[in-house]
Design an enzyme around this catalytic site. Structure first.
Site, short mmCIF file in Angstrom:
data_model
loop_
_atom_site.label_atom_id
_atom_site.label_comp_id
_atom_site.label_asym_id
_atom_site.label_seq_id
_atom_site.Cartn_x
_atom_site.Cartn_y
_atom_site.Cartn_z
N ASP A 1 9.35 4.00 -0.49
CA ASP A 1 9.54 3.00 0.57
C ASP A 1 10.62 2.03 0.10
OD1 ASP A 1 9.12 1.45 2.84
OD2 ASP A 1 7.71 0.17 1.81
N THR B 1 13.84 0.50 6.34
CA THR B 1 14.27 -0.38 5.25
C THR B 1 15.34 0.28 4.38
OG1 THR B 1 12.33 0.42 4.08
CG2 THR B 1 12.17 -1.75 5.06
N THR B 2 15.26 1.60 4.24
CA THR B 2 16.25 2.30 3.42
C THR B 2 17.57 2.43 4.18
OG1 THR B 2 14.41 3.56 2.51
CG2 THR B 2 16.59 4.37 2.02
N ASP C 1 3.85 1.14 7.72
CA ASP C 1 5.07 1.56 8.43
C ASP C 1 4.70 2.26 9.74
OD1 ASP C 1 6.61 0.48 6.53
OD2 ASP C 1 7.45 2.34 5.74
#
Length: 557
Positions: free
Chosen positions: A60, A93-94, A393
């Site tokens: 994550d 987020t990545t 998530d």
């Protein structure tokens, strides 16, 4: 005579600005490179060591960057991006870090050619507006009440996570939890408060398949007097308090002076009568379960258990709020203000069970709970922590769909469509902004390219084929299947992304890139510790030069 000196000063200033830009861009790229391999279903996991010697195993983006301790200020501001993304939409987020890193990377060539950063930022902002317009065009509305569609969507969003190997389990849990606590705001709007009303309880032991969403609340507490109080009550009447059921102590230090011996027994008697009065006020309403956030004295425990009432004490405020939402009770501050309407009657069962070596109280089978607990079981702490992160998530994705039920294609198809459209539009952009605008269009390809890299396919061949398919705009849904690396139609593969997540990713990444490009000096406000008495004069602010910026340690050893 002096003119040449002024020109020289100006060029020196620009030179130093360029070097700082270069250092910032390098730092940002380093951050992007750390988590580049965690994008997509075939992504790698990272094992992080934290300060206390514990380990975290995750892919994550936000969890990884939270644990990093970077020295460079530009790298720190990149880390903030993933935190923003996580708080706003809980997913992507990545992607946001990779996109921001790429935007800065393509800007480097223009900085070296002495383009002014403002020009680059203007082009980027124009590109952002056009990208959002493309998103609006290809977005597809869905019915958020259709469970099958929701399941497919949440599954495709968490297909990139570690828990995807457990099939539909996490997606099921996420949808159950979010639909339970969703409330109608009127005018067709729904809101889901994940933070306050969905609690994830991780209990090591058992199998992951034993995890479930409870129709109610579970708390890590036992009744006050296990031998005397019932541990199982069907259709309990519940009273929730946030006041102590014990004798009041003085607000500050109090002294009582007793002259006669019988005064002492009188004082004790008054205390006892006070507590008895409190309990009687509560018992008037014939509760089966009394829960308080504060203390509960032995005497109060005696009165309650004598009347067959179970009690739980010292509960967290957040847990108390959840129980109130689940069983329809109202939290009361003073027992003498109790009313019949404050009693919670919505719960079907109160039960205390032992799981492992701890006791848990369950208030379940509620009629219309607006709060719930997700019980996660699993083999090890690390596995449970990762499952919890993935579940958060998944719940965020479900919440986004409930709030804004529109989808865009996943697998890099959206970015490729945006990239192709911007490339076409770049020919109509006038002036010097044309080139940075075109570069921004190319930067969007970083996402599908990274997906292809993580699948282990031939990147150049795949990217060329994809660009060819998107260049003539024949199908906006063509992207990469992250598992096989094949070029397929995302509609058929059911690989989707939430519109909110994509829009937020683009906005955050481009705005952050513009902010970092606008920095032309790093001024250190940290005073160096000097020996006592040395250099008492006012310290000058330290301006970092190229030597400092390049020698800066970007990544921890």
């Amino acid at each position: 005579m002096h003119a040449p000196v002024l020109v020289l000063k100006d060029s020196l200033k620009r030179e130093s600005g360029t070097k700082v830009h270069h250092a910032n861009i390098q730092a940002s790229k380093a951050v992007a490179d750390i988590i580049r391999t965690t994008l997509g279903p075939r992504s790698m996991l990272k094992m992080l060591l934290d300060a206390s010697g514990g380990i975290v195993v995750t892919n994550d983006g936000n969890a990884i960057l939270r644990e990093l301790d970077l020295a460079h200020p530009a790298a720190k501001s990149m880390i903030e991006l993933s935190r923003t993304q996580d708080e706003e939409v809980g997913d992507g987020t990545t992607s946001v870090i990779i996109l921001a890193g790429e935007m800065l990377h393509v800007a480097e060539a223009f900085i070296e050619k002495n383009f002014h950063p403002t020009v680059i930022c203007r082009a980027y902002n124009k590109a952002l507006e056009d990208a959002i317009a493309v998103l609006d065009k290809i977005a597809m509305p869905i019915d958020a009440k259709d469970r099958g569609t929701m399941l497919g969507l949440v599954k495709s969003c968490i297909g990139t996570k570690f828990t995807s190997q457990f099939g539909d389990l996490i997606a099921d849990l996420a949808i159950d939890a979010t639909t339970t606590v969703g409330v109608d705001l009127g005018q067709g709007l729904r809101d889901v408060d994940i933070k306050n009303y969905i609690k994830v309880e991780k209990v090591p032991g058992g199998q992951l398949e034993d995890s479930k969403v409870l129709k109610g609340v579970m708390i890590n507490k036992d009744v006050v007097a296990p031998g005397k109080m019932r541990r199982k009550i069907v259709n309990p009447r519940i009273i929730l308090l946030d006041c102590p059921l014990e004798y009041k102590k003085g607000e500050n230090q109090t002294n009582a002076e007793l002259l006669k011996e019988e005064d002492w027994s009188l004082l004790l008697k008054i205390e006892e009568e006070y507590i008895e009065e409190l309990c009687m006020q509560i018992l008037k309403f014939k509760p089966d379960l009394v829960i308080t956030e504060k203390g509960l004295s032995d005497l109060a425990c005696h009165y309650l258990s004598k009347h067959g009432v179970s009690a739980i004490r010292r509960l967290r405020k957040t847990d108390n709020n959840r129980i109130a939402k689940a069983c329809g009770a109202v939290i009361v501050n003073r027992p003498d203000e109790l009313q019949e309407s404050d009693v919670g009657t919505g719960a079907g069962l109160f039960e205390v069970k032992k799981i492992g070596d701890e006791f848990f109280a369950f208030i379940v089978d509620c009629k219309d709970p607006k709060a719930c607990t997700v019980l996660l079981r699993g083999a090890s702490k690390d596995l449970l922590n990762e499952v919890e992160r993935n579940l958060q998530d998944a719940m965020s994705v479900a919440r986004n769909i409930i709030k804004n039920p529109t989808l865009v294609p996943g697998g890099g198809a959206t970015e490729l469509t945006v990239s192709a459209t911007l490339k076409q539009k770049s020919s109509s952009v006038e002036g010097i902004e044309k080139w940075p605008y075109e570069a921004a269009a190319i930067a969007f390809e970083a996402i599908p390219r990274t997906l292809a890299q993580n699948c282990g396919v031939n990147v150049i061949r795949t990217m060329t084929a994809l660009q060819g398919k998107h260049a003539n705009g024949e199908n906006a849904w063509i992207g990469i299947d992250g598992n096989t690396g094949a070029i397929t139609d995302m509609k058929e593969q059911k690989i989707w992304d939430a519109y909110n997540v994509k829009a937020q990713t683009f906005k955050t990444a481009i705005e952050a890139a513009c902010m970092l490009l606008r920095i032309d000096d790093i001024v250190s406000g940290i005073k160096n510790k000097q020996a006592p008495g040395a250099g008492q004069g006012p310290s000058k602010p330290k301006v970092e030069t190229e030597a400092d910026a390049d020698g800066e340690q970007i990544l921890p050893d």
